[in-house]
Design a protein around this motif. Sequence first.
Motif, PDB file in Angstrom:
ATOM      1  N   LEU A  76       0.614  -1.487   0.035  1.00  0.00           N
ATOM      2  CA  LEU A  76       0.184  -0.126  -0.093  1.00  0.00           C
ATOM      3  C   LEU A  76       1.129   1.506   0.247  1.00  0.00           C
ATOM      4  O   LEU A  76       0.381   2.844  -0.008  1.00  0.00           O
ATOM      5  N   LEU A  77       2.094   0.758   0.034  1.00  0.00           N
ATOM      6  CA  LEU A  77       2.845   2.123  -0.270  1.00  0.00           C
ATOM      7  C   LEU A  77       4.084   2.781  -1.553  1.00  0.00           C
ATOM      8  O   LEU A  77       4.624   2.868  -1.247  1.00  0.00           O
ATOM      9  N   GLY A  78       3.195   1.556  -2.539  1.00  0.00           N
ATOM     10  CA  GLY A  78       3.818   1.501  -3.589  1.00  0.00           C
ATOM     11  C   GLY A  78       4.392   0.798  -4.337  1.00  0.00           C
ATOM     12  O   GLY A  78       5.789   0.765  -5.312  1.00  0.00           O
ATOM     13  N   GLY A  79       5.285  -0.680  -3.276  1.00  0.00           N
ATOM     14  CA  GLY A  79       5.428  -1.506  -3.765  1.00  0.00           C
ATOM     15  C   GLY A  79       6.936  -1.105  -2.615  1.00  0.00           C
ATOM     16  O   GLY A  79       7.320  -0.509  -2.266  1.00  0.00           O
ATOM     17  N   GLY A  80       7.945  -2.431  -2.491  1.00  0.00           N
ATOM     18  CA  GLY A  80       9.078  -2.499  -1.563  1.00  0.00           C
ATOM     19  C   GLY A  80       9.789  -2.349  -2.589  1.00  0.00           C
ATOM     20  O   GLY A  80      11.320  -1.416  -1.541  1.00  0.00           O
ATOM     21  N   VAL A  81      10.309  -2.333  -3.354  1.00  0.00           N
ATOM     22  CA  VAL A  81      11.125  -1.548  -4.971  1.00  0.00           C
ATOM     23  C   VAL A  81      10.941  -0.350  -4.558  1.00  0.00           C
ATOM     24  O   VAL A  81      12.338   0.399  -3.829  1.00  0.00           O
ATOM     25  N   ALA A  82      10.043   1.027  -4.866  1.00  0.00           N
ATOM     26  CA  ALA A  82       9.562   2.374  -4.552  1.00  0.00           C
ATOM     27  C   ALA A  82      10.081   2.242  -2.634  1.00  0.00           C
ATOM     28  O   ALA A  82      10.968   3.765  -2.724  1.00  0.00           O
ATOM     29  N   ALA A  83       9.299   1.366  -1.828  1.00  0.00           N
ATOM     30  CA  ALA A  83       9.921   2.387  -0.245  1.00  0.00           C
ATOM     31  C   ALA A  83      11.545   2.263  -0.287  1.00  0.00           C
ATOM     32  O   ALA A  83      11.718   2.757   0.291  1.00  0.00           O
ATOM     33  N   VAL A  84      12.024   0.989  -0.484  1.00  0.00           N
ATOM     34  CA  VAL A  84      13.359   0.965  -0.562  1.00  0.00           C
ATOM     35  C   VAL A  84      13.984   2.293  -1.065  1.00  0.00           C
ATOM     36  O   VAL A  84      15.303   2.873  -0.355  1.00  0.00           O
ATOM     37  N   GLN A  85      13.758   1.967  -1.988  1.00  0.00           N
ATOM     38  CA  GLN A  85      14.082   3.728  -2.690  1.00  0.00           C
ATOM     39  C   GLN A  85      13.820   5.288  -1.419  1.00  0.00           C
ATOM     40  O   GLN A  85      14.725   6.237  -1.801  1.00  0.00           O
ATOM     41  N   ARG A  86      13.446   5.093  -0.985  1.00  0.00           N
ATOM     42  CA  ARG A  86      12.125   6.593  -0.224  1.00  0.00           C
ATOM     43  C   ARG A  86      13.051   6.206   0.567  1.00  0.00           C
ATOM     44  O   ARG A  86      14.189   7.341   1.608  1.00  0.00           O
ATOM     45  N   LEU A  87      13.634   5.388   1.690  1.00  0.00           N
ATOM     46  CA  LEU A  87      14.208   4.630   2.463  1.00  0.00           C
ATOM     47  C   LEU A  87      15.654   5.443   2.220  1.00  0.00           C
ATOM     48  O   LEU A  87      16.661   5.746   3.086  1.00  0.00           O
ATOM     49  N   GLU A  88      16.517   5.022   1.140  1.00  0.00           N
ATOM     50  CA  GLU A  88      17.743   5.093   0.868  1.00  0.00           C
ATOM     51  C   GLU A  88      17.698   6.360   0.904  1.00  0.00           C
ATOM     52  O   GLU A  88      18.657   6.997   1.113  1.00  0.00           O
ATOM     53  N   ARG A  89      16.923   7.465   0.490  1.00  0.00           N
ATOM     54  CA  ARG A  89      17.338   9.453  -0.237  1.00  0.00           C
ATOM     55  C   ARG A  89      17.351   9.686   1.418  1.00  0.00           C
ATOM     56  O   ARG A  89      17.747  10.601   1.258  1.00  0.00           O
ATOM     57  N   ASP A  90      16.738   9.114   2.690  1.00  0.00           N
ATOM     58  CA  ASP A  90      16.624   9.364   3.795  1.00  0.00           C
ATOM     59  C   ASP A  90      17.737   8.887   4.779  1.00  0.00           C
ATOM     60  O   ASP A  90      18.020   8.896   5.173  1.00  0.00           O
ATOM     61  N   GLY A  91      19.116   8.158   3.774  1.00  0.00           N
ATOM     62  CA  GLY A  91      19.841   7.352   4.614  1.00  0.00           C
ATOM     63  C   GLY A  91      19.732   6.480   5.908  1.00  0.00           C
ATOM     64  O   GLY A  91      20.683   6.019   6.276  1.00  0.00           O
ATOM     65  N   ILE A  92      18.250   5.617   4.643  1.00  0.00           N
ATOM     66  CA  ILE A  92      18.396   4.214   5.037  1.00  0.00           C
ATOM     67  C   ILE A  92      18.604   3.109   4.710  1.00  0.00           C
ATOM     68  O   ILE A  92      17.767   3.359   3.674  1.00  0.00           O
ATOM     69  N   TYR A  93      19.130   2.396   4.577  1.00  0.00           N
ATOM     70  CA  TYR A  93      19.603   1.011   3.745  1.00  0.00           C
ATOM     71  C   TYR A  93      19.361  -0.182   4.143  1.00  0.00           C
ATOM     72  O   TYR A  93      19.233  -0.417   5.086  1.00  0.00           O
ATOM     73  N   CYS A  94      18.286  -1.234   2.651  1.00  0.00           N
ATOM     74  CA  CYS A  94      17.414  -2.010   3.097  1.00  0.00           C
ATOM     75  C   CYS A  94      17.508  -2.480   2.312  1.00  0.00           C
ATOM     76  O   CYS A  94      19.156  -1.889   0.956  1.00  0.00           O
ATOM     77  N   GLY A  95      17.278  -3.191   2.163  1.00  0.00           N
ATOM     78  CA  GLY A  95      16.690  -3.835   0.568  1.00  0.00           C
ATOM     79  C   GLY A  95      14.906  -4.318   0.175  1.00  0.00           C
ATOM     80  O   GLY A  95      14.543  -4.649   1.768  1.00  0.00           O
ATOM     81  N   ALA A  96      13.932  -4.675  -1.294  1.00  0.00           N
ATOM     82  CA  ALA A  96      12.861  -5.149  -0.756  1.00  0.00           C
ATOM     83  C   ALA A  96      13.500  -6.832  -1.011  1.00  0.00           C
ATOM     84  O   ALA A  96      14.711  -7.708  -1.402  1.00  0.00           O
ATOM     85  N   CYS A  97      12.599  -7.420  -0.484  1.00  0.00           N
ATOM     86  CA  CYS A  97      11.948  -9.042  -0.374  1.00  0.00           C
ATOM     87  C   CYS A  97      10.521  -9.436  -1.178  1.00  0.00           C
ATOM     88  O   CYS A  97      10.175  -8.044  -1.147  1.00  0.00           O
ATOM     89  N   ARG A  98       9.995 -10.119  -1.903  1.00  0.00           N
ATOM     90  CA  ARG A  98       8.936 -11.068  -2.033  1.00  0.00           C
ATOM     91  C   ARG A  98       8.197 -11.136  -0.895  1.00  0.00           C
ATOM     92  O   ARG A  98       8.805 -11.848  -0.270  1.00  0.00           O
ATOM     93  N   LEU A  99       6.835 -11.307  -0.672  1.00  0.00           N
ATOM     94  CA  LEU A  99       5.767 -11.681   0.130  1.00  0.00           C
ATOM     95  C   LEU A  99       5.515 -12.620  -0.345  1.00  0.00           C
ATOM     96  O   LEU A  99       5.076 -13.222  -0.622  1.00  0.00           O
ATOM     97  N   PRO A 100       5.351 -14.300   0.767  1.00  0.00           N
ATOM     98  CA  PRO A 100       3.950 -15.338   0.677  1.00  0.00           C
ATOM     99  C   PRO A 100       3.058 -15.006  -0.352  1.00  0.00           C
ATOM    100  O   PRO A 100       2.257 -15.886  -0.802  1.00  0.00           O
ATOM    101  N   TRP A 101       2.276 -14.089  -0.410  1.00  0.00           N
ATOM    102  CA  TRP A 101       0.707 -14.045  -0.773  1.00  0.00           C
ATOM    103  C   TRP A 101       1.401 -13.078  -2.907  1.00  0.00           C
ATOM    104  O   TRP A 101      -0.215 -13.340  -3.198  1.00  0.00           O
ATOM    105  N   GLN A 102       2.424 -12.844  -2.375  1.00  0.00           N
ATOM    106  CA  GLN A 102       2.282 -12.222  -3.974  1.00  0.00           C
ATOM    107  C   GLN A 102       2.151 -13.164  -4.730  1.00  0.00           C
ATOM    108  O   GLN A 102       2.245 -14.416  -5.264  1.00  0.00           O
ATOM    109  N   ARG A 103       1.503 -12.439  -6.266  1.00  0.00           N
ATOM    110  CA  ARG A 103       1.632 -13.616  -7.203  1.00  0.00           C
ATOM    111  C   ARG A 103       3.172 -13.275  -7.793  1.00  0.00           C
ATOM    112  O   ARG A 103       4.070 -12.601  -7.351  1.00  0.00           O
ATOM    113  N   ARG A 104       3.485 -14.479  -8.392  1.00  0.00           N
ATOM    114  CA  ARG A 104       5.106 -14.134  -9.238  1.00  0.00           C
ATOM    115  C   ARG A 104       5.105 -13.120 -10.316  1.00  0.00           C
ATOM    116  O   ARG A 104       6.726 -12.989 -10.688  1.00  0.00           O
ATOM    117  N   ASP A 105       4.210 -12.743 -10.896  1.00  0.00           N
ATOM    118  CA  ASP A 105       4.487 -12.350 -12.247  1.00  0.00           C
ATOM    119  C   ASP A 105       4.570 -10.718 -11.494  1.00  0.00           C
ATOM    120  O   ASP A 105       4.896  -9.442 -12.333  1.00  0.00           O
TER     121      ASP A 105
END
Length: 452
Positions: free
Chosen positions: A350-379
């Motif tokens: 609900l925050l634009g997805g993991g990749v976009a969220a990680v990029q927002r955190l990186e801009r603010d000096g917080i470094y982490c990573g995106a991951c898939r969730l068990p209930w996601q579709r594979r595509d």
Amino acid sequence: MDHSTIAPWASPFAQKRLVALEKLHAESSASQVAASVGQAQSDYHVRVNDGIMLYAGSNVLSPTVAALHDPALSTRPALGWPGEKVQTAVQEIEHLEVMTARQVARSLNGKFAEVRFLTATMANLAAYIAFTAPGDTIAVLSPEAGGHASHQQILGTAGIRGLTVQHLPYSPRNFDIDVGAIHAFVHRVRPRLIVVGGSVTLFPHNLGPIREAADEVGAVLLYDASHTAGLIAAGHYQDPLDEGAHVVTFSTYKTYGGPAGGAAVTDSAEFAERLSEAAYPILLSNYDPARLGPLAVAAREAIDQSPGWATTTIDYARELAVQLDSLGLVVVGRHLGYTQSHQVVIDASLLGGGVAAVQRLERDGIYCGACRLPWQRRDTLPDGVRLGTQEFVRRGAGLDTVADLAKLIHRSLIATPGESLSADSIELRRRVTTDIWGRHVDVPVLEDGSSV
């Protein structure tokens, strides 16, 4: 648009970055290259010292581990077992090989260790060579369930071995194998190898039923502890070999706190011999002996926990999850206590997805990573944000910083476009100035008070 000269096949996003870097780096002498390399390395240390490192797959070395790295050993081949080396003048490397194998085996409560792998992916490939033949089927966790790329058939290491990959039945609610379905699954699929563990490891696996199912079809059970090996060595996570795994592979950095590389541990002399033969002569000619001494010490430090970091790492992760949840973020695994490891996962769908969220955190000096969730579709793109607490804790962060870190992460993820919180990240980072070994780290600051 200009195209990269070193990777013209790269994606449009990579092309833009590559072209910019290639324009910067047209060095034409060794001295120019050395100056540019030195600048890049210096800037890296500023970035890490200035920011908040919450990437689940990285760590900082202890002073002893770092000091024992001797690059002169890296260029010294030492093939074969001690006593029958192909090269001469490698007697001291034989000492290092024996010490490291013994300490690494002890750290995972096993009898035998192969420590020459350059990555955990290589250790997994060695297991495929040791325990399967091309055309065999293996059963692994899907990427959505946390399975690593080295476990997969498409664009993965298992496919290189010519293996057919089937994904294990998984319970998203329990964040573990569906033990009610595992027996029927293995009898239908008949895997030669079953692989559990991987990239997203919030909770231990229930290994008993998986081992029972493996035994019914003669499969080898491999536990990839790349993310949790240091916690296992410290006695703060499950003991895979004692609970049923035949072999444990893992990265020697991440929570383990050693130099980059991979290892495999087992209680079986037969399996150890197969893994050794897969390492040399099949996968390795030369390797990097300079890793050995630091790795031996890192293994022992993980066991001894002096100074301790494993308990705080897990406590910090749990408290961070609680705080993030209280602020309104969706933290997965709430009904199970959020986490039993160093990892915390936020559902950012609900925050634009993991990749976009990680990029927002990186801009603010917080470094982490995106991951898939068990209930996601594979595509779909990753919807999760994966945080790891091990490096921040080893750098000196105490539980007194958790609430402020959670607020900072929350603000970053819900901030309006253009709003920067990097100054707040720097302020929090400045509170963590002494690591667990007592080393003081100055955060570089310009005269105007801003970060370098």
